[in-house]
Design a protein around this motif. Structure first.
Motif, mmCIF file in Angstrom:
data_model
loop_
_atom_site.group_PDB
_atom_site.id
_atom_site.type_symbol
_atom_site.label_atom_id
_atom_site.label_comp_id
_atom_site.label_asym_id
_atom_site.label_seq_id
_atom_site.Cartn_x
_atom_site.Cartn_y
_atom_site.Cartn_z
ATOM 1 N N THR A 169 7.322 -2.563 -7.717
ATOM 2 C CA THR A 169 6.298 -2.890 -8.709
ATOM 3 C C THR A 169 4.958 -3.232 -8.066
ATOM 4 N N TYR A 170 3.918 -2.832 -8.769
ATOM 5 C CA TYR A 170 2.531 -3.145 -8.404
ATOM 6 C C TYR A 170 2.210 -2.781 -6.960
ATOM 7 N N ASN A 171 2.540 -1.542 -6.675
ATOM 8 C CA ASN A 171 2.145 -0.972 -5.396
ATOM 9 C C ASN A 171 1.035 0.052 -5.664
ATOM 10 N N SER A 172 0.928 1.063 -4.811
ATOM 11 C CA SER A 172 -0.085 2.112 -4.986
ATOM 12 C C SER A 172 0.574 3.479 -5.093
ATOM 13 N N ILE A 173 1.785 3.507 -5.660
ATOM 14 C CA ILE A 173 2.578 4.737 -5.708
ATOM 15 C C ILE A 173 1.948 5.729 -6.687
ATOM 16 N N LEU B 235 0.828 -1.211 0.000
ATOM 17 C CA LEU B 235 0.000 0.000 0.000
ATOM 18 C C LEU B 235 0.864 1.264 0.000
ATOM 19 N N ILE B 236 2.119 1.122 -0.334
ATOM 20 C CA ILE B 236 3.013 2.294 -0.404
ATOM 21 C C ILE B 236 2.506 3.227 -1.492
ATOM 22 N N SER B 237 2.274 4.503 -1.145
ATOM 23 C CA SER B 237 1.679 5.454 -2.087
ATOM 24 C C SER B 237 2.639 6.539 -2.555
ATOM 25 N N ARG B 238 3.749 6.697 -1.880
ATOM 26 C CA ARG B 238 4.679 7.752 -2.278
ATOM 27 C C ARG B 238 6.114 7.335 -1.956
ATOM 28 N N VAL B 239 7.026 7.892 -2.761
ATOM 29 C CA VAL B 239 8.454 7.675 -2.526
ATOM 30 C C VAL B 239 9.026 9.021 -2.112
ATOM 31 N N PRO B 240 9.411 9.196 -0.850
ATOM 32 C CA PRO B 240 9.845 10.510 -0.371
ATOM 33 C C PRO B 240 11.262 10.846 -0.816
ATOM 34 N N ARG B 241 11.667 12.018 -0.452
ATOM 35 C CA ARG B 241 13.001 12.510 -0.781
ATOM 36 C C ARG B 241 14.074 11.683 -0.077
ATOM 37 N N ALA B 242 15.161 11.382 -0.809
ATOM 38 C CA ALA B 242 16.305 10.625 -0.273
ATOM 39 C C ALA B 242 15.866 9.343 0.409
ATOM 40 N N ALA B 243 14.897 8.644 -0.191
ATOM 41 C CA ALA B 243 14.341 7.439 0.425
ATOM 42 C C ALA B 243 15.352 6.309 0.529
ATOM 43 N N PHE B 244 16.363 6.295 -0.350
ATOM 44 C CA PHE B 244 17.325 5.189 -0.368
ATOM 45 C C PHE B 244 18.760 5.703 -0.216
ATOM 46 N N TYR B 245 18.912 6.792 0.524
ATOM 47 C CA TYR B 245 20.207 7.465 0.599
ATOM 48 C C TYR B 245 21.293 6.557 1.176
ATOM 49 N N ASN B 246 20.940 5.686 2.112
ATOM 50 C CA ASN B 246 21.940 4.832 2.765
ATOM 51 C C ASN B 246 22.257 3.571 1.968
ATOM 52 N N LEU B 247 21.620 3.390 0.821
ATOM 53 C CA LEU B 247 21.819 2.170 0.043
ATOM 54 C C LEU B 247 22.686 2.456 -1.180
ATOM 55 N N SER B 248 23.888 2.913 -0.953
ATOM 56 C CA SER B 248 24.776 3.295 -2.053
ATOM 57 C C SER B 248 25.279 2.097 -2.848
#
Length: 350
Positions: A42-46, A21-34
């Motif tokens: 895929t196939y969420n509610s973004i 049910l994830i609806s949004r991807v915020p700023r710097a959501a994956f910053y620590n995953l370099s």
């Protein structure tokens, strides 16, 4: 799950979040995953993705956002993923593909835009996928595109792409070439291959001369001819101060001239004649050289005039007489003659 999880191990290479049910991807959501290489959302509610959502994903190769509810995509966010090659945006609600997207897609070799609501393909993308031979740098890298299941307006842009993709050695491969014309007048629901769009032709530019040399102060006319369908429009670059005359003698052909009167040094340089229509853009280069621009005329130096310096009279020895002492004036001559005669007479009497 309605939000992205936290405390994901920083050495994660693959991350897959599907059917949440994830609806949004915020700023710097994956910053620590370099170290992340593959990211599947895929196939969420973004419905929204922040332009800075992918900051620090410098190692990412694949990004899949298919099967969501996206109406727009932040194309400028791709610059934070310089190694990205695969981008999946199929099965969303994208209704437009902006022209500036071409600035961020050069490294993408797999782009899936199928099953969206796209109607128009920008000319800038056609130039990106099918560059002119003189603009190609290095070997051509093939790209796989998914454009099917969109309500395309069957114009020259999409027709040009499908025809070029079928040519031998094409840099573009379409996943499915059966594109539908859903908004073309009188052709609703018709396959693009059945539409009568064979006349679409990318512009071809031919200048009257590619190099012109003219003396300072002369008058010059530059001419450029173009052909294509629809009839292309011509634009001169570096001619804002001069009048441009355009004529179209028949459908599909256009010519344009500019008149340069009283050439000056500032007129020298490169002039580009650019032709544009719905099928693409082409241009030709004309180099104008004004005689005297590269070297200055040098006049011969005048030799200085010699000045006469009066010399002082030379020193004479006492026994030397100047030539002027032996010269008698007209007044002295009769007296000397009479004296000489008297002395002669005395000598004879003696």
């Amino acid at each position: 799950m309605s939000a992205l999880p936290v405390n994901i191990p920083p050495d994660t290479v693959k991350l897959r979040l599907e059917k949440t049910l994830i609806s949004r991807v915020p700023r710097a959501a994956f910053y620590n995953l370099s170290e992340l290489w593959f990211l599947w959302l895929t196939y969420n509610s973004i419905t929204s993705v922040h332009p800075s959502s992918f900051v620090n994903l410098k190692a990412l190769r694949e990004l899949h956002l298919d099967g969501n509810l996206l109406t727009t995509f932040p194309w400028e966010g791709l610059r934070d993923m310089p190694r990205l090659q695969t981008l999946g945006l199929n099965n969303n609600r994208l209704s437009s593909l902006p022209a500036h997207a071409a600035l961020f897609l050069p490294n993408i070799t797999y782009l899936d835009l199928s099953s969206n609501r796209l109607t128009i393909l920008p000319a800038e993308l056609l130039d990106l996928w099918f560059p002119l031979p003189e603009l190609q740098e290095g070997p051509v890298q093939r790209k796989i595109l998914g454009l099917h299941d969109n309500p395309w307006l069957c114009d020259c842009q999409i027709s040009m792409l499908t025809s070029l993709s079928k040519s031998l050695g094409s840099p573009v491969v379409l996943m499915d070439q059966l594109l539908m014309c859903s908004k073309s007048v009188g052709r609703s629901g018709m396959l693009l291959t059945q539409a009568e769009l064979t006349r679409c032709m990318r512009p071809s530019v031919q200048p009257a001369a590619t190099r012109v040399i003219s003396p300072l102060g002369s008058n010059v006319i530059l001419r450029c001819d173009a052909s294509g369908y629809p009839t292309p429009t011509l634009t001169w670059i570096k001619t804002s101060a001069y009048a441009v005359i355009q004529e179209s003698p028949r459908v599909g052909v256009r010519w344009s001239i500019i008149s340069l009167n009283g050439l000056s040094y500032e007129d020298a340089g490169e002039y580009r004649c650019q032709a544009r229509n719905m099928a693409g853009i082409s241009e030709a280069l004309i180099k104008l050289k004004v005689m005297g621009v590269s070297r200055l005329t040098r006049f011969p130096k005048k030799k200085p005039k010699k000045t006469l310096v009066k010399s002082s009279p030379k020193y004479r020895k006492p026994n030397q007489t100047s030539a002027s002492t032996n010269t008698l004036t007209e007044k002295e001559s009769p007296f000397i003659t009479s004296l000489f005669t008297a002395l002669k007479n005395r000598v004879q009497k003696a």
